[in-house]
Write a protein that holds these residues in place. Sequence first.
Motif, PDB file in Angstrom:
ATOM      1  N   THR A 114     -25.988   3.796  -5.800  1.00  0.00           N
ATOM      2  CA  THR A 114     -25.555   4.541  -4.786  1.00  0.00           C
ATOM      3  C   THR A 114     -26.409   4.666  -3.591  1.00  0.00           C
ATOM      4  O   THR A 114     -27.395   4.193  -3.367  1.00  0.00           O
ATOM      5  N   GLY A 115     -25.963   5.562  -2.514  1.00  0.00           N
ATOM      6  CA  GLY A 115     -26.597   5.954  -1.248  1.00  0.00           C
ATOM      7  C   GLY A 115     -27.245   4.717  -0.657  1.00  0.00           C
ATOM      8  O   GLY A 115     -26.624   3.740  -0.485  1.00  0.00           O
ATOM      9  N   ILE A 116     -28.547   5.029  -0.428  1.00  0.00           N
ATOM     10  CA  ILE A 116     -29.359   4.088   0.298  1.00  0.00           C
ATOM     11  C   ILE A 116     -29.343   2.588  -0.211  1.00  0.00           C
ATOM     12  O   ILE A 116     -29.273   1.629   0.200  1.00  0.00           O
ATOM     13  N   GLY A 117     -29.519   2.655  -1.639  1.00  0.00           N
ATOM     14  CA  GLY A 117     -29.608   1.323  -2.641  1.00  0.00           C
ATOM     15  C   GLY A 117     -28.416   0.796  -2.410  1.00  0.00           C
ATOM     16  O   GLY A 117     -28.395  -0.563  -1.993  1.00  0.00           O
ATOM     17  N   ALA A 118     -27.340   1.308  -2.466  1.00  0.00           N
ATOM     18  CA  ALA A 118     -26.105   0.802  -2.272  1.00  0.00           C
ATOM     19  C   ALA A 118     -25.863   0.015  -0.765  1.00  0.00           C
ATOM     20  O   ALA A 118     -25.294  -1.094  -0.771  1.00  0.00           O
ATOM     21  N   ALA A 119     -26.159   0.630   0.196  1.00  0.00           N
ATOM     22  CA  ALA A 119     -26.029   0.391   1.341  1.00  0.00           C
ATOM     23  C   ALA A 119     -26.964  -0.923   1.677  1.00  0.00           C
ATOM     24  O   ALA A 119     -26.674  -1.752   2.346  1.00  0.00           O
TER      25      ALA A 119
ATOM     26  N   VAL B 172     -27.577 -10.304  -5.922  1.00  0.00           N
ATOM     27  CA  VAL B 172     -28.058  -9.219  -5.743  1.00  0.00           C
ATOM     28  C   VAL B 172     -28.131  -8.590  -6.997  1.00  0.00           C
ATOM     29  O   VAL B 172     -26.807  -8.286  -7.336  1.00  0.00           O
ATOM     30  N   VAL B 173     -29.033  -8.270  -7.714  1.00  0.00           N
ATOM     31  CA  VAL B 173     -29.019  -7.389  -8.879  1.00  0.00           C
ATOM     32  C   VAL B 173     -29.150  -5.948  -8.520  1.00  0.00           C
ATOM     33  O   VAL B 173     -30.261  -5.411  -7.784  1.00  0.00           O
ATOM     34  N   VAL B 174     -28.328  -5.040  -8.916  1.00  0.00           N
ATOM     35  CA  VAL B 174     -28.084  -3.494  -8.732  1.00  0.00           C
ATOM     36  C   VAL B 174     -28.869  -3.008  -9.915  1.00  0.00           C
ATOM     37  O   VAL B 174     -28.084  -2.998 -10.974  1.00  0.00           O
ATOM     38  N   ASN B 175     -29.966  -2.517  -9.845  1.00  0.00           N
ATOM     39  CA  ASN B 175     -30.591  -1.815 -11.053  1.00  0.00           C
ATOM     40  C   ASN B 175     -29.845  -0.270 -10.825  1.00  0.00           C
ATOM     41  O   ASN B 175     -29.864   0.054  -9.645  1.00  0.00           O
ATOM     42  N   TYR B 176     -29.815   0.282 -12.080  1.00  0.00           N
ATOM     43  CA  TYR B 176     -29.625   1.532 -12.193  1.00  0.00           C
ATOM     44  C   TYR B 176     -30.231   2.118 -13.567  1.00  0.00           C
ATOM     45  O   TYR B 176     -30.571   1.432 -14.415  1.00  0.00           O
ATOM     46  N   SER B 177     -30.183   3.439 -13.575  1.00  0.00           N
ATOM     47  CA  SER B 177     -30.821   4.321 -14.916  1.00  0.00           C
ATOM     48  C   SER B 177     -29.682   4.968 -15.666  1.00  0.00           C
ATOM     49  O   SER B 177     -29.413   4.996 -16.652  1.00  0.00           O
ATOM     50  N   ARG B 178     -29.055   5.752 -14.674  1.00  0.00           N
ATOM     51  CA  ARG B 178     -27.770   6.374 -15.190  1.00  0.00           C
ATOM     52  C   ARG B 178     -26.283   6.214 -14.593  1.00  0.00           C
ATOM     53  O   ARG B 178     -25.311   6.621 -15.399  1.00  0.00           O
ATOM     54  N   SER B 179     -26.295   5.570 -13.404  1.00  0.00           N
ATOM     55  CA  SER B 179     -24.867   5.611 -12.729  1.00  0.00           C
ATOM     56  C   SER B 179     -24.555   4.348 -12.917  1.00  0.00           C
ATOM     57  O   SER B 179     -24.112   3.604 -12.035  1.00  0.00           O
ATOM     58  N   SER B 180     -23.772   4.074 -14.312  1.00  0.00           N
ATOM     59  CA  SER B 180     -23.340   3.034 -14.634  1.00  0.00           C
ATOM     60  C   SER B 180     -22.122   2.506 -13.671  1.00  0.00           C
ATOM     61  O   SER B 180     -21.820   1.466 -13.169  1.00  0.00           O
ATOM     62  N   GLU B 181     -21.152   3.647 -13.719  1.00  0.00           N
ATOM     63  CA  GLU B 181     -19.647   3.655 -12.891  1.00  0.00           C
ATOM     64  C   GLU B 181     -20.010   2.958 -11.449  1.00  0.00           C
ATOM     65  O   GLU B 181     -19.678   2.279 -10.777  1.00  0.00           O
ATOM     66  N   ALA B 182     -20.838   3.986 -10.846  1.00  0.00           N
ATOM     67  CA  ALA B 182     -21.510   3.671  -9.508  1.00  0.00           C
ATOM     68  C   ALA B 182     -21.924   2.291  -9.117  1.00  0.00           C
ATOM     69  O   ALA B 182     -21.549   1.545  -8.365  1.00  0.00           O
ATOM     70  N   ALA B 183     -22.836   1.961 -10.307  1.00  0.00           N
ATOM     71  CA  ALA B 183     -23.428   0.656 -10.043  1.00  0.00           C
ATOM     72  C   ALA B 183     -22.349  -0.655 -10.116  1.00  0.00           C
ATOM     73  O   ALA B 183     -22.429  -1.749  -9.341  1.00  0.00           O
TER      74      ALA B 183
ATOM     75  N   THR C 235     -20.221  -0.701  -6.821  1.00  0.00           N
ATOM     76  CA  THR C 235     -21.303  -1.610  -5.883  1.00  0.00           C
ATOM     77  C   THR C 235     -21.198  -2.961  -6.152  1.00  0.00           C
ATOM     78  O   THR C 235     -21.049  -3.807  -5.079  1.00  0.00           O
ATOM     79  N   VAL C 236     -21.256  -3.445  -7.449  1.00  0.00           N
ATOM     80  CA  VAL C 236     -21.382  -4.788  -7.745  1.00  0.00           C
ATOM     81  C   VAL C 236     -19.852  -5.371  -7.322  1.00  0.00           C
ATOM     82  O   VAL C 236     -19.791  -6.476  -6.737  1.00  0.00           O
ATOM     83  N   ALA C 237     -18.894  -4.610  -7.380  1.00  0.00           N
ATOM     84  CA  ALA C 237     -17.555  -5.037  -7.104  1.00  0.00           C
ATOM     85  C   ALA C 237     -17.566  -5.449  -5.634  1.00  0.00           C
ATOM     86  O   ALA C 237     -16.873  -6.093  -5.022  1.00  0.00           O
ATOM     87  N   ARG C 238     -17.915  -4.192  -4.811  1.00  0.00           N
ATOM     88  CA  ARG C 238     -17.892  -4.442  -3.515  1.00  0.00           C
ATOM     89  C   ARG C 238     -18.790  -5.754  -2.972  1.00  0.00           C
ATOM     90  O   ARG C 238     -18.427  -6.402  -2.137  1.00  0.00           O
ATOM     91  N   LEU C 239     -19.797  -5.830  -3.540  1.00  0.00           N
ATOM     92  CA  LEU C 239     -20.729  -7.106  -3.352  1.00  0.00           C
ATOM     93  C   LEU C 239     -20.017  -8.284  -3.325  1.00  0.00           C
ATOM     94  O   LEU C 239     -20.048  -9.485  -2.888  1.00  0.00           O
TER      95      LEU C 239
END
Length: 254
Positions: free
Chosen positions: A15-20, A33-44, A47-51
């Motif tokens: 999300t946010g800055i990290g996703a940008a 790009v590996v998108v790390n997250y701790s709680r926001s699985s759906e948002a992560a 983001t993966v789909a956009r990448l």
Amino acid sequence: MDVNGTVAVVTGGGTGIGAAVAESLARKGAAAVVVNYSRSSEAAQATVARLESLGCKAEAMAADVSDDAAVRRMAERVRAAYGRVDALVCNAGTTAWVPFPDLDGLTDEVWRDIMGVNLMGAFYCARAFAPDLKAARGAIVNVASIAGLLATGSSMAYGVSKAALLQLTKDLAVALGPDVRVNAVAPGLVATRWHIDRVGEQVFADMAAKEEAKAPLRRTARPEHIAQMVTALLEADMVTGEILVGDGGRHLGY
């Protein structure tokens, strides 16, 4: 560093800055790009789909960066999957909204949580990925805050954690040189969904208007503005141990 063809890890990347940041790297031709997250699985995953739609290989990896063992497991997974890491962006962060005069509100739990993610999380990630980054002659960018330079922000603990992160940036630049460059960005107010949802649309608009009135550029940063700064530091081959402030010049009049 030429971002094209690189493998990057972005903590708090859903999300946010990290996703940008993740999207900026993908647009510049990052191979993965590996998108790390701790709680926001759906948002992560979003983001993966956009990448992936941009032609970049992407993967969401869950890991609490304040847990050293979890970070080391993530590093092993990245190593096994991609064989290299060229860039690490330590963006994962947390805070507690405690007014500065409320010293009793800064409980031990608040200090542990904030320092654990904002400071120790960046250290754990740098340590876990250091061998890969050295082999690639890569770079780290830590996402700090203007609150690490000035007495402002959501809480005293948050500001202290970001100040410590800025010092860690300088220390790591020495410790990991000459192979790895380490820099930091220090944003001011950023129009992220997380911040707007926390205070409400109108309150955030009022906050932004007050900040803009005192900033030479007269505008509020969006996540993509901070992503520009992060990417620029990854690409700046002769820059290490530096802090790039991104608040439209607001700090010039504090």
